[in-house]
Design a protein around this motif. Structure first.
Motif, PDB file in Angstrom:
ATOM      1  N   ALA A 111     -11.212   0.650  18.242  1.00 40.98           N
ATOM      2  CA  ALA A 111     -10.822  -0.293  19.301  1.00 40.98           C
ATOM      3  C   ALA A 111     -11.369  -1.691  19.018  1.00 40.98           C
ATOM      4  O   ALA A 111     -10.645  -2.684  19.171  1.00 40.98           O
ATOM      5  CB  ALA A 111     -11.296   0.207  20.658  1.00 40.98           C
ATOM      6  N   VAL A 112     -12.610  -1.771  18.564  1.00 41.14           N
ATOM      7  CA  VAL A 112     -13.203  -3.074  18.252  1.00 41.14           C
ATOM      8  C   VAL A 112     -12.483  -3.709  17.069  1.00 41.14           C
ATOM      9  O   VAL A 112     -12.176  -4.907  17.086  1.00 41.14           O
ATOM     10  CB  VAL A 112     -14.726  -2.924  17.979  1.00 41.14           C
ATOM     11  N   ARG A 113     -12.183  -2.919  16.044  1.00 43.12           N
ATOM     12  CA  ARG A 113     -11.459  -3.464  14.879  1.00 43.12           C
ATOM     13  C   ARG A 113     -10.076  -3.926  15.278  1.00 43.12           C
ATOM     14  O   ARG A 113      -9.610  -4.984  14.835  1.00 43.12           O
ATOM     15  CB  ARG A 113     -11.371  -2.433  13.751  1.00 43.12           C
ATOM     16  N   ASP A 114      -9.376  -3.135  16.102  1.00 46.50           N
ATOM     17  CA  ASP A 114      -8.038  -3.529  16.572  1.00 46.50           C
ATOM     18  C   ASP A 114      -8.096  -4.819  17.377  1.00 46.50           C
ATOM     19  O   ASP A 114      -7.260  -5.702  17.205  1.00 46.50           O
ATOM     20  CB  ASP A 114      -7.405  -2.413  17.420  1.00 46.50           C
ATOM     21  N   ALA A 115      -9.100  -4.931  18.241  1.00 45.52           N
ATOM     22  CA  ALA A 115      -9.238  -6.149  19.062  1.00 45.52           C
ATOM     23  C   ALA A 115      -9.564  -7.349  18.178  1.00 45.52           C
ATOM     24  O   ALA A 115      -9.058  -8.447  18.418  1.00 45.52           O
ATOM     25  CB  ALA A 115     -10.323  -5.949  20.118  1.00 45.52           C
ATOM     26  N   ALA A 116     -10.371  -7.158  17.169  1.00 45.66           N
ATOM     27  CA  ALA A 116     -10.744  -8.264  16.272  1.00 45.66           C
ATOM     28  C   ALA A 116      -9.552  -8.703  15.431  1.00 45.66           C
ATOM     29  O   ALA A 116      -9.464  -9.866  15.024  1.00 45.66           O
ATOM     30  CB  ALA A 116     -11.896  -7.850  15.377  1.00 45.66           C
ATOM     31  N   ALA A 117      -8.628  -7.789  15.163  1.00 47.31           N
ATOM     32  CA  ALA A 117      -7.457  -8.105  14.347  1.00 47.31           C
ATOM     33  C   ALA A 117      -6.413  -8.900  15.129  1.00 47.31           C
ATOM     34  O   ALA A 117      -5.572  -9.558  14.528  1.00 47.31           O
ATOM     35  CB  ALA A 117      -6.831  -6.829  13.797  1.00 47.31           C
ATOM     36  N   ASP A 118      -6.473  -8.805  16.445  1.00 46.80           N
ATOM     37  CA  ASP A 118      -5.469  -9.531  17.272  1.00 46.80           C
ATOM     38  C   ASP A 118      -5.706 -11.002  17.321  1.00 46.80           C
ATOM     39  O   ASP A 118      -6.651 -11.566  17.117  1.00 46.80           O
ATOM     40  CB  ASP A 118      -5.467  -8.973  18.708  1.00 46.80           C
TER      41      ASP A 118
END
Length: 118
Positions: A111-118
């Motif tokens: 979830a943190v990686r996905d949020a950082a990728a946005d």
């Protein structure tokens, strides 16, 4: 877990007051710890030398950071913190690290990686 309302598409919501959830978020707040965990997860069940983790982090950090400074931070800050949280096994004498495997931590990391990728 709290039941989701219709506005949430029927999904269950994670209770943010869950102590393990808060602990995972605290661990994942630091980019170097996220890189350590990602590298260990991708590696599978094998133990990794601290030198491998140092190289991975040093390649992702700015040019003015030396592998030696990354190693010092890993040894004195990040690896002990991950070890105390029971996320890894860390043997400083052998300079080896093993991921313990935590579904909740891995979900938070994604979830943190996905949020950082946005």
């Amino acid at each position: 877990m709290t039941p989701a309302g219709p506005e949430d598409g029927g999904r269950e919501l994670r209770n943010s007051a869950d102590p393990s959830f808060d602990r995972w978020l605290e661990l994942l707040a630091n980019r170097d710890r996220r890189l350590v965990l990602s590298t260990l997860i991708e590696n599978g069940d094998d133990r990794l030398p601290v030198g491998v983790l140092t190289d991975v982090i040093a390649r992702k950090r700015p040019e003015d950071v030396t592998p030696q400074s990354v190693l010092i931070e890993l040894h004195h800050v990040h690896l002990p913190k991950l070890h105390r949280a029971d996320a890894i096994e860390y043997d400083p004498d052998e300079s080896l690290v093993t991921y313990r495997g935590h579904d909740g931590l891995e979900r938070c990391l994604r979830a943190v990686r996905d949020a950082a990728a946005d």
